[in-house]
Scaffold this motif. Structure first.
Motif, PDB file in Angstrom:
ATOM      1  N   ILE A  13      19.233  -6.706  48.010  1.00 38.52           N
ATOM      2  CA  ILE A  13      19.827  -6.124  46.799  1.00 38.52           C
ATOM      3  C   ILE A  13      21.345  -6.169  46.781  1.00 38.52           C
ATOM      4  CG2 ILE A  13      19.984  -4.001  45.405  1.00 38.52           C
ATOM      5  CD1 ILE A  13      17.236  -3.231  46.516  1.00 38.52           C
ATOM      6  N   LYS A  14      21.985  -5.957  47.901  1.00 34.76           N
ATOM      7  CA  LYS A  14      23.441  -5.783  47.946  1.00 34.76           C
ATOM      8  C   LYS A  14      24.204  -6.963  47.331  1.00 34.76           C
ATOM      9  CE  LYS A  14      27.183  -4.831  51.287  1.00 34.76           C
ATOM     10  NZ  LYS A  14      27.778  -3.642  50.613  1.00 34.76           N
ATOM     11  N   ARG A  15      23.875  -8.172  47.725  1.00 35.01           N
ATOM     12  CA  ARG A  15      24.606  -9.334  47.224  1.00 35.01           C
ATOM     13  C   ARG A  15      24.379  -9.566  45.727  1.00 35.01           C
ATOM     14  NH1 ARG A  15      28.908 -11.883  46.335  1.00 35.01           N
ATOM     15  NH2 ARG A  15      28.591 -14.024  45.678  1.00 35.01           N
ATOM     16  N   PRO A  16      23.128  -9.570  45.219  1.00 33.07           N
ATOM     17  CA  PRO A  16      22.940  -9.723  43.768  1.00 33.07           C
ATOM     18  C   PRO A  16      23.631  -8.621  42.969  1.00 33.07           C
ATOM     19  CG  PRO A  16      20.869 -10.110  44.901  1.00 33.07           C
ATOM     20  CD  PRO A  16      21.827  -9.572  45.924  1.00 33.07           C
ATOM     21  N   ASP A  18      26.319  -6.978  43.866  1.00 30.43           N
ATOM     22  CA  ASP A  18      27.753  -7.293  43.888  1.00 30.43           C
ATOM     23  C   ASP A  18      28.109  -8.274  42.768  1.00 30.43           C
ATOM     24  OD1 ASP A  18      28.634  -5.707  45.979  1.00 30.43           O
ATOM     25  OD2 ASP A  18      28.375  -7.247  47.505  1.00 30.43           O
ATOM     26  N   CYS A  19      27.306  -9.322  42.629  1.00 29.41           N
ATOM     27  CA  CYS A  19      27.582 -10.359  41.629  1.00 29.41           C
ATOM     28  C   CYS A  19      27.544  -9.792  40.215  1.00 29.41           C
ATOM     29  CB  CYS A  19      26.576 -11.499  41.765  1.00 29.41           C
ATOM     30  SG  CYS A  19      26.744 -12.475  43.269  1.00 29.41           S
ATOM     31  N   VAL A  20      26.519  -9.000  39.924  1.00 28.65           N
ATOM     32  CA  VAL A  20      26.375  -8.413  38.594  1.00 28.65           C
ATOM     33  C   VAL A  20      27.532  -7.474  38.293  1.00 28.65           C
ATOM     34  CG1 VAL A  20      24.981  -6.865  37.166  1.00 28.65           C
ATOM     35  CG2 VAL A  20      23.869  -8.637  38.537  1.00 28.65           C
ATOM     36  N   LEU A  21      27.859  -6.587  39.242  1.00 30.09           N
ATOM     37  CA  LEU A  21      28.936  -5.623  39.025  1.00 30.09           C
ATOM     38  C   LEU A  21      30.289  -6.298  38.912  1.00 30.09           C
ATOM     39  CD1 LEU A  21      27.886  -2.711  41.438  1.00 30.09           C
ATOM     40  CD2 LEU A  21      27.624  -2.832  38.951  1.00 30.09           C
ATOM     41  N   ALA A  22      30.538  -7.326  39.735  1.00 25.97           N
ATOM     42  CA  ALA A  22      31.820  -8.032  39.683  1.00 25.97           C
ATOM     43  C   ALA A  22      31.989  -8.760  38.356  1.00 25.97           C
ATOM     44  CB  ALA A  22      31.921  -9.013  40.849  1.00 25.97           C
ATOM     45  N   ALA A  23      30.918  -9.398  37.883  1.00 26.64           N
ATOM     46  CA  ALA A  23      30.977 -10.105  36.597  1.00 26.64           C
ATOM     47  C   ALA A  23      31.237  -9.131  35.452  1.00 26.64           C
ATOM     48  CB  ALA A  23      29.681 -10.871  36.366  1.00 26.64           C
ATOM     49  N   CYS A  24      30.539  -8.000  35.474  1.00 20.84           N
ATOM     50  CA  CYS A  24      30.738  -6.981  34.436  1.00 20.84           C
ATOM     51  C   CYS A  24      32.141  -6.409  34.491  1.00 20.84           C
ATOM     52  CB  CYS A  24      29.710  -5.856  34.601  1.00 20.84           C
ATOM     53  SG  CYS A  24      28.012  -6.331  34.231  1.00 20.84           S
ATOM     54  N   ASP A 112      32.894 -14.539  48.995  1.00 22.58           N
ATOM     55  CA  ASP A 112      33.795 -14.278  50.124  1.00 22.58           C
ATOM     56  C   ASP A 112      33.735 -12.824  50.555  1.00 22.58           C
ATOM     57  OD1 ASP A 112      34.791 -16.914  49.948  1.00 22.58           O
ATOM     58  OD2 ASP A 112      36.297 -16.306  48.468  1.00 22.58           O
ATOM     59  N   MET A 113      33.531 -11.930  49.578  1.00 24.83           N
ATOM     60  CA  MET A 113      33.628 -10.504  49.828  1.00 24.83           C
ATOM     61  C   MET A 113      32.481  -9.752  49.165  1.00 24.83           C
ATOM     62  SD  MET A 113      37.755  -9.894  49.301  1.00 24.83           S
ATOM     63  CE  MET A 113      37.606  -8.126  49.591  1.00 24.83           C
ATOM     64  N   SER A 114      32.428  -8.461  49.457  1.00 24.14           N
ATOM     65  CA  SER A 114      31.506  -7.534  48.831  1.00 24.14           C
ATOM     66  C   SER A 114      32.341  -6.383  48.268  1.00 24.14           C
ATOM     67  CB  SER A 114      30.510  -7.006  49.872  1.00 24.14           C
ATOM     68  OG  SER A 114      29.689  -5.989  49.323  1.00 24.14           O
ATOM     69  N   PHE A 115      31.729  -5.537  47.450  1.00 24.73           N
ATOM     70  CA  PHE A 115      32.469  -4.364  46.986  1.00 24.73           C
ATOM     71  C   PHE A 115      32.759  -3.436  48.166  1.00 24.73           C
ATOM     72  CE2 PHE A 115      31.308  -5.455  42.642  1.00 24.73           C
ATOM     73  CZ  PHE A 115      32.436  -5.025  41.944  1.00 24.73           C
ATOM     74  N   ILE A 116      31.754  -3.271  49.034  1.00 24.45           N
ATOM     75  CA  ILE A 116      31.917  -2.371  50.171  1.00 24.45           C
ATOM     76  C   ILE A 116      31.678  -3.134  51.476  1.00 24.45           C
ATOM     77  CG2 ILE A 116      31.149  -0.243  51.279  1.00 24.45           C
ATOM     78  CD1 ILE A 116      32.496   0.133  48.549  1.00 24.45           C
TER      79      ILE A 116
END
Length: 210
Positions: A13-16, A18-24, A112-116
């Motif tokens: 869950i963490k990576r998908p 991250d992608c959704v939240l970063a795009a938003c 490259d990164m994650s939110f946390i």
């Protein structure tokens, strides 16, 4: 480095997420990003984006993106002046509000990164980590992390790196959510923010050499 995910959140869950939240976030904050970029361009000139190589997951080197906060002022020998002398008023505001870190959303989308996660430190520090501390690179580095909400720049290196390893050992949704909430509080209250990092953050390489 071989890392075994703690549970289904980290594994699936963490990576998908991250992608959704970063795009938003990039979409919603695009007007703010445009304003900040314009201010940096007018006050500091080009380039607007500061790029620096940092070690990421498995110590793979990537380019970290931030809004530029300092000038390129140099001394008579052509060497860059200290951060405190090159930091501008607009740069101080960007650092104090953490707006300078918004371009790292692109790093999150790129993988490259994650939110946390553990904050990505300088490449030159790599030779000085202990075997345990090297485990901080078993996961993607983060925009914020456990060490940042536990004192940010005002805790010692040993404690900071130990907190990074503790995070790597047990990555959970609830844990990440708590760090996000505390990060937002710290930014809004401007708590534990070091604008001039030279003044409070000793170099890890110098500390480990002694």
């Amino acid at each position: 480095m071989r890392h075994r995910p703690y549970g289904p959140y980290e594994k699936h869950i963490k990576r998908p997420l991250d992608c959704v939240l970063a795009a938003c976030a990039l979409l919603i904050l695009s007007p703010l990003l445009g304003v900040v970029a314009l201010l940096v361009r007018v006050k500091l000139g080009a380039p607007v984006i500061f790029r620096q190589e940092r070690p990421g997951r498995n110590e793979r080197i990537f380019r970290l993106y931030k809004f530029r906060t300092m000038t390129d002022a140099r001394d008579e020998k052509g060497e860059l002046l200290s951060d405190s002398k090159r930091l501008t008023k607009i740069g101080s505001v960007l650092r104090r509000t953490s707006l300078d870190e918004l371009p790292e959303l692109i790093n999150i989308l790129k993988g490259d990164m994650s939110f946390i996660g553990p904050r990505p430190l300088l490449v030159r520090y790599l030779p000085y980590y202990t075997e345990r501390e090297k485990r901080r690179h078993e996961v993607r580095p983060g925009l914020s992390g456990l060490a940042q909400v536990s004192g940010r720049n005002y805790i010692g290196w040993n404690k900071r790196l130990e907190l990074d390893v503790q995070y790597v050992d047990k990555i959970t949704f609830v844990g990440d959510l708590k760090i996000i909430v505390q990060t937002i509080k710290n930014v809004l209250w401007q708590k534990d923010v070091a604008v001039d990092t030279d003044a409070v953050e000793p170099a890890l390489d110098a500390e480990r050499k002694n």
